[in-house]
Design an enzyme around this catalytic site. Sequence first.
Site, mmCIF file in Angstrom:
data_model
loop_
_atom_site.group_PDB
_atom_site.id
_atom_site.type_symbol
_atom_site.label_atom_id
_atom_site.label_comp_id
_atom_site.label_asym_id
_atom_site.label_seq_id
_atom_site.Cartn_x
_atom_site.Cartn_y
_atom_site.Cartn_z
ATOM 1 C CB SER A 55 -5.082 -12.263 -3.479
ATOM 2 O OG SER A 55 -4.822 -11.927 -2.140
ATOM 3 C CB THR A 56 -5.969 -11.427 -9.074
ATOM 4 O OG1 THR A 56 -6.094 -10.018 -9.276
ATOM 5 C CG2 THR A 56 -7.228 -11.983 -8.447
ATOM 6 N N GLY A 57 -2.740 -10.349 -8.368
ATOM 7 C CA GLY A 57 -1.506 -9.887 -8.999
ATOM 8 C C GLY A 57 -0.328 -10.720 -8.529
ATOM 9 C CG ASP A 87 -5.739 4.646 -11.340
ATOM 10 O OD1 ASP A 87 -5.785 4.169 -10.185
ATOM 11 O OD2 ASP A 87 -4.893 5.491 -11.686
ATOM 12 C CB ILE A 88 -8.839 1.456 -7.483
ATOM 13 C CG1 ILE A 88 -9.967 1.394 -6.433
ATOM 14 C CG2 ILE A 88 -7.454 1.491 -6.826
ATOM 15 C CD1 ILE A 88 -10.069 0.079 -5.710
ATOM 16 C CG ASN A 108 2.785 -4.545 2.764
ATOM 17 O OD1 ASN A 108 2.753 -4.077 3.894
ATOM 18 N ND2 ASN A 108 3.432 -3.941 1.783
ATOM 19 N N GLY A 115 2.074 -2.666 -6.797
ATOM 20 C CA GLY A 115 0.720 -2.893 -7.290
ATOM 21 C C GLY A 115 -0.249 -1.819 -6.854
ATOM 22 C CB VAL A 116 -3.886 -2.015 -5.966
ATOM 23 C CG1 VAL A 116 -3.941 -2.919 -4.764
ATOM 24 C CG2 VAL A 116 -5.007 -1.005 -5.926
ATOM 25 C CG ASP A 117 0.025 -1.153 -0.401
ATOM 26 O OD1 ASP A 117 -0.584 -0.157 0.042
ATOM 27 O OD2 ASP A 117 0.831 -1.805 0.270
#
Length: 169
Positions: free
Chosen positions: A120-122, A9-10, A23, A31-33
């Site tokens: 971008s991979t999600g 987890d970042i 975004n 997501g991560v955002d």
Amino acid sequence: MKISCVLGDITKIKVDAIVNAANTSLLGGGGVDGAINKAGGKAILEACIAIRNKQGGCKTGEVVITTAGLLPAQHVIHTVGPVWNGGNKNEEQLLKNCYQNSLELAKKHQINRIAFPNISTGIHKFPKVKAAKIAVDIVKLNPIVDEVIFVCFDDENYRIYRELLANDG
């Protein structure tokens, strides 16, 4: 420069800065955002709103920096990754820009240790192997920080990054 990858987890990584796959509105998302904004508290969103009020949002491939709020990092570098459209809309160059611009902004702010998510991979559907290769290549071409950690949220990305980093020695 030390380059590594971890599965995790970042929002829990102790570095000078973590990178957020933001975004264009800078107003949070999924997501991560969403995870970064939730864990970091209102200070991150407030800083993003101030940036938005000053310059508008953030274009794809570009970066802005804010406080990390309640996170163990000191800063969050927000970058907007491209949505995959089959590879015909300059997606690869835009993703390269995300990593390149993040590293340059880190250097400008004297950030020595930085953690990247799998940009971008999600939901943006960038092919994971292609995205990982771009990320690793750009980082290796720009040894301007002391340490880069690729923080993988899923097993598939972790295996891809581990293999890429192991093959390059």
